[in-house]
Write a protein that holds these residues in place. Structure first.
Motif, PDB file in Angstrom:
ATOM      1  N   HIS A   1       0.755  -1.273   0.062  1.00  0.00           N
ATOM      2  CA  HIS A   1      -0.045  -0.090  -0.009  1.00  0.00           C
ATOM      3  C   HIS A   1       0.704   1.376   0.047  1.00  0.00           C
ATOM      4  CE1 HIS A   1      -2.624   2.789   2.393  1.00  0.00           C
ATOM      5  NE2 HIS A   1      -3.421   2.610   1.268  1.00  0.00           N
ATOM      6  N   MET A   2       2.306   1.038   0.229  1.00  0.00           N
ATOM      7  CA  MET A   2       3.047   2.324   0.465  1.00  0.00           C
ATOM      8  C   MET A   2       3.118   3.172  -0.860  1.00  0.00           C
ATOM      9  SD  MET A   2       4.628   3.846   2.898  1.00  0.00           S
ATOM     10  CE  MET A   2       5.445   2.941   4.070  1.00  0.00           C
ATOM     11  N   ARG A   3       3.135   2.446  -1.988  1.00  0.00           N
ATOM     12  CA  ARG A   3       3.227   3.490  -3.159  1.00  0.00           C
ATOM     13  C   ARG A   3       2.292   4.308  -3.365  1.00  0.00           C
ATOM     14  NH1 ARG A   3       7.789   3.647  -5.590  1.00  0.00           N
ATOM     15  NH2 ARG A   3       7.634   1.315  -6.444  1.00  0.00           N
ATOM     16  N   ARG A   4       0.953   4.042  -2.911  1.00  0.00           N
ATOM     17  CA  ARG A   4      -0.186   4.961  -3.194  1.00  0.00           C
ATOM     18  C   ARG A   4      -0.309   5.770  -2.237  1.00  0.00           C
ATOM     19  NH1 ARG A   4      -5.941   3.663  -2.016  1.00  0.00           N
ATOM     20  NH2 ARG A   4      -5.355   1.597  -1.750  1.00  0.00           N
ATOM     21  N   ILE A   5       0.116   5.412  -0.843  1.00  0.00           N
ATOM     22  CA  ILE A   5      -0.095   6.385   0.111  1.00  0.00           C
ATOM     23  C   ILE A   5       0.873   7.536  -0.024  1.00  0.00           C
ATOM     24  CG2 ILE A   5       1.094   5.349   1.993  1.00  0.00           C
ATOM     25  CD1 ILE A   5      -1.178   6.377   3.899  1.00  0.00           C
TER      26      ILE A   5
ATOM     27  N   LEU B   1       0.227  11.382  -0.381  1.00  0.00           N
ATOM     28  CA  LEU B   1       0.906  12.312   0.528  1.00  0.00           C
ATOM     29  C   LEU B   1       1.498  13.504  -0.366  1.00  0.00           C
ATOM     30  CD1 LEU B   1       2.134  10.018   3.069  1.00  0.00           C
ATOM     31  CD2 LEU B   1       0.724  12.152   3.867  1.00  0.00           C
ATOM     32  N   ARG B   2       2.436  13.069  -1.422  1.00  0.00           N
ATOM     33  CA  ARG B   2       3.123  14.186  -2.087  1.00  0.00           C
ATOM     34  C   ARG B   2       1.977  14.889  -3.004  1.00  0.00           C
ATOM     35  NH1 ARG B   2       8.471  13.354  -2.145  1.00  0.00           N
ATOM     36  NH2 ARG B   2       9.092  11.342  -1.174  1.00  0.00           N
ATOM     37  N   THR B   3       0.811  14.599  -3.301  1.00  0.00           N
ATOM     38  CA  THR B   3      -0.069  15.236  -3.884  1.00  0.00           C
ATOM     39  C   THR B   3      -0.782  16.216  -3.155  1.00  0.00           C
ATOM     40  OG1 THR B   3      -0.486  13.236  -5.500  1.00  0.00           O
ATOM     41  CG2 THR B   3      -2.121  14.992  -5.466  1.00  0.00           C
ATOM     42  N   TYR B   4      -1.247  15.870  -1.873  1.00  0.00           N
ATOM     43  CA  TYR B   4      -2.117  16.559  -1.161  1.00  0.00           C
ATOM     44  C   TYR B   4      -1.362  17.633   0.088  1.00  0.00           C
ATOM     45  CZ  TYR B   4      -5.670  14.641  -3.772  1.00  0.00           C
ATOM     46  OH  TYR B   4      -6.668  14.285  -4.931  1.00  0.00           O
TER      47      TYR B   4
ATOM     48  N   ILE C   1      -4.176  11.195  -7.699  1.00  0.00           N
ATOM     49  CA  ILE C   1      -2.551  11.351  -7.169  1.00  0.00           C
ATOM     50  C   ILE C   1      -1.738  11.491  -8.492  1.00  0.00           C
ATOM     51  CG2 ILE C   1      -3.274  10.023  -5.369  1.00  0.00           C
ATOM     52  CD1 ILE C   1      -2.024   7.621  -6.665  1.00  0.00           C
ATOM     53  N   MET C   2      -0.461  12.096  -8.116  1.00  0.00           N
ATOM     54  CA  MET C   2       0.516  12.450  -9.266  1.00  0.00           C
ATOM     55  C   MET C   2       1.106  11.222  -9.811  1.00  0.00           C
ATOM     56  SD  MET C   2       3.456  13.686  -6.309  1.00  0.00           S
ATOM     57  CE  MET C   2       4.496  14.217  -7.596  1.00  0.00           C
ATOM     58  N   ASP C   3       1.605  11.497 -10.923  1.00  0.00           N
ATOM     59  CA  ASP C   3       2.393  10.294 -11.531  1.00  0.00           C
ATOM     60  C   ASP C   3       3.773  10.017 -11.127  1.00  0.00           C
ATOM     61  OD1 ASP C   3       2.493   8.366 -13.418  1.00  0.00           O
ATOM     62  OD2 ASP C   3       2.140   9.684 -15.063  1.00  0.00           O
ATOM     63  N   GLN C   4       4.487   9.020 -11.576  1.00  0.00           N
ATOM     64  CA  GLN C   4       5.781   8.710 -10.830  1.00  0.00           C
ATOM     65  C   GLN C   4       6.427   7.900 -12.035  1.00  0.00           C
ATOM     66  OE1 GLN C   4       6.485   6.676  -7.115  1.00  0.00           O
ATOM     67  NE2 GLN C   4       8.214   7.855  -6.666  1.00  0.00           N
ATOM     68  N   GLU C   5       7.646   8.104 -12.324  1.00  0.00           N
ATOM     69  CA  GLU C   5       8.293   6.934 -13.129  1.00  0.00           C
ATOM     70  C   GLU C   5       9.099   6.149 -12.238  1.00  0.00           C
ATOM     71  OE1 GLU C   5      11.232   9.202 -15.631  1.00  0.00           O
ATOM     72  OE2 GLU C   5       9.647   9.652 -17.195  1.00  0.00           O
TER      73      GLU C   5
END
Length: 207
Positions: free
Chosen positions: A137-141, A145-148, A196-200
């Protein structure tokens, strides 16, 4: 090669690609912070609480925030209240515990915690949160967090493993597989929707 999450198709991912997506390069950097942020779940008291208390006892942060408003069958208490009560039993002083007991899902965990953190610290004074949740679950949370959360806050990711949904065994049992496949689809969908924001990420077998 690195590929944005938004370019992934959850229906076509291999087991290794799902492992890369959810578990890849997520590890504790062992830095100290202002507060330990613990996301609630039905099994959070069993799996997430002990590592969070250990982080507190190790002096990595002086406060713990328990987030979660879901009341699971038979408990009568919110996730946050259950975690807080047990933390006190484990020796964490009540004055070092913060609670957010309104949220019903991951995005609300973050949004509802903003006010709690601001009241406890003032947001502009927070530089780092230690994030405790299940590894898968860590990637999504983290992206939530980084989005909001304010962009000056950094995060130490402190992933927790349960019995059946670890990086090395989720694909060996139906329960772990169901959770990882559902989480992968949810993560990709939320990124594509702009929630939520994207990530490579480094995803195996992509070109």
């Amino acid at each position: 090669m690195k590929i944005p999450i938004s370019r992934l198709d959850s229906s076509k991912l291999t087991d290794q690609q799902m492992t890369d997506l959810l578990f890849g390069n997520i590890k504790d950097d062992n830095k100290s912070g202002d507060c330990i942020f613990v996301a609630g779940s039905s099994k959070a008291v069993e799996y997430r609480l002990p590592p969070a208390v250990q982080l507190y006892q190790d002096g990595r942060a002086e406060k713990i925030l328990f987030s979660g408003g879901v009341v699971w069958d038979g408990s009568g208490l919110t996730e946050a209240q259950m975690l807080a009560d047990k933390a006190i039993e484990l020796g964490v002083p009540a004055q070092d515990i913060l609670m957010e007991n309104q949220s019903l899902h991951t995005k609300e965990n973050v949004l509802a915690s903003l006010l709690v953190l601001d009241r406890a610290f003032y947001l502009h004074r927070i530089s780092r949160l230690l994030v405790v949740t299940s590894h898968y679950h860590m990637r999504r949370i983290n992206l939530t967090l980084r989005t909001y959360m304010p962009d000056w806050i950094d995060y130490s990711l402190c992933p927790v493993n349960d019995k059946s949904t670890r990086e090395d065994n989720w694909f060996l049992n139906p329960y772990g597989r169901q959770r990882v496949e559902a989480e992968s689809a949810k993560l990709i969908s939320y990124v594509k929707q702009g929630i939520i924001m994207d990530q490579e990420l480094e995803i195996s077998g992509m070109n």
